[in-house]
Design a protein around this motif. Sequence first.
Motif, PDB file in Angstrom:
ATOM      1  N   ASP A  37      -4.356  -1.281 -12.412  1.00 27.49           N
ATOM      2  CA  ASP A  37      -5.555  -0.115 -11.962  1.00 27.49           C
ATOM      3  C   ASP A  37      -5.097  -0.040 -10.342  1.00 27.49           C
ATOM      4  OD1 ASP A  37      -4.568  -2.769 -10.513  1.00 27.49           O
ATOM      5  OD2 ASP A  37      -7.083  -3.446  -9.930  1.00 27.49           O
ATOM      6  N   LYS A  96      -3.236  -1.457  -7.806  1.00 26.34           N
ATOM      7  CA  LYS A  96      -3.857  -2.626  -7.021  1.00 26.34           C
ATOM      8  C   LYS A  96      -2.301  -3.516  -7.075  1.00 26.34           C
ATOM      9  CE  LYS A  96      -9.020  -2.592  -6.149  1.00 26.34           C
ATOM     10  NZ  LYS A  96      -9.570  -2.794  -6.416  1.00 26.34           N
ATOM     11  N   SER A 117      -3.651  -0.377  -2.503  1.00 28.17           N
ATOM     12  CA  SER A 117      -4.533  -0.403  -3.711  1.00 28.17           C
ATOM     13  C   SER A 117      -4.141   1.411  -3.871  1.00 28.17           C
ATOM     14  CB  SER A 117      -6.045  -0.234  -2.567  1.00 28.17           C
ATOM     15  OG  SER A 117      -7.306   0.149  -3.359  1.00 28.17           O
TER      16      SER A 117
END
Length: 280
Positions: free
Chosen positions: A260, A262, A167
């Motif tokens: 993003d 992730k 993440s």
Amino acid sequence: MHTQRMALSVGVLALLTLAACGTESGSGSGGGGDSVQSDVPVTGVAWSVDSVTVGGKKTEAPEGARLEIDPKGRATAHFGCNHISVDARVKGDRITLGKPVTTQMACEENIEKFEKAAIDAMGGEHTAKLSGDKLTLTTEGGDSMALSEEKPADLVGTRWAVTTLLSGETATTVPADLPKERAPYLTFSEDGAVQGHSGCNSFRGQATVKGSTITFGPVTGTRKMCPEAEMETERAVLAALDGKVTYTIKGKALTLTAADGKGIGATAASAGAGNSSQHG
């Protein structure tokens, strides 16, 4: 929950490759005696750890132990259990590694012993000796680490065991105490299918590979409920198999990363390590 989050520090020191292109031996000005000739670069290469020698005692590495020094000033390692990150600096045949930052997973006893020895062998300044695809790092005290360049695994046909949930700049290790039949993995087929296990349920879907990207179609699977640690892992794995993602393979390590930030990190299983389907 036994996962520990590890912020992956991005070093700011510029790295030189151990084998700079066009290095000349002999009469170069500026004292070129600290450079090493080789056709294998040190940075950006996935190195498999073969063994470490600490205090004169040699210990063979467990399968999957690896080390990589990236061009941004960071070395990352996995010695069978925890994920380790250190600042790194390469100059000539000298590699200086900083203080390791590591996750704090409970490990199997033999792996834990090797990991401790390997971390001890990583500290401080090393002299690097490169021979073909073999690299040896030796400290001033004589401790050493023997490595071999990993050849990239094939995306298709390889069983990829998911080891890390990503993440952004944070990596979370998949819980080591997940039941074996629920350990997350994925495989890609020649016909464009992807299937595997996400931590609680089995799944199947479509995956279109183009260049350095994979576009995942809808993923369907069984719908069992499991303990929260397994469900949390499953949610993270399935989130990484949604839409268009970037993938990289370095040696036996696969990384899938969405726009993003992730994603997941996975390791190629050894040959014959269970190509049969697992049932959730």
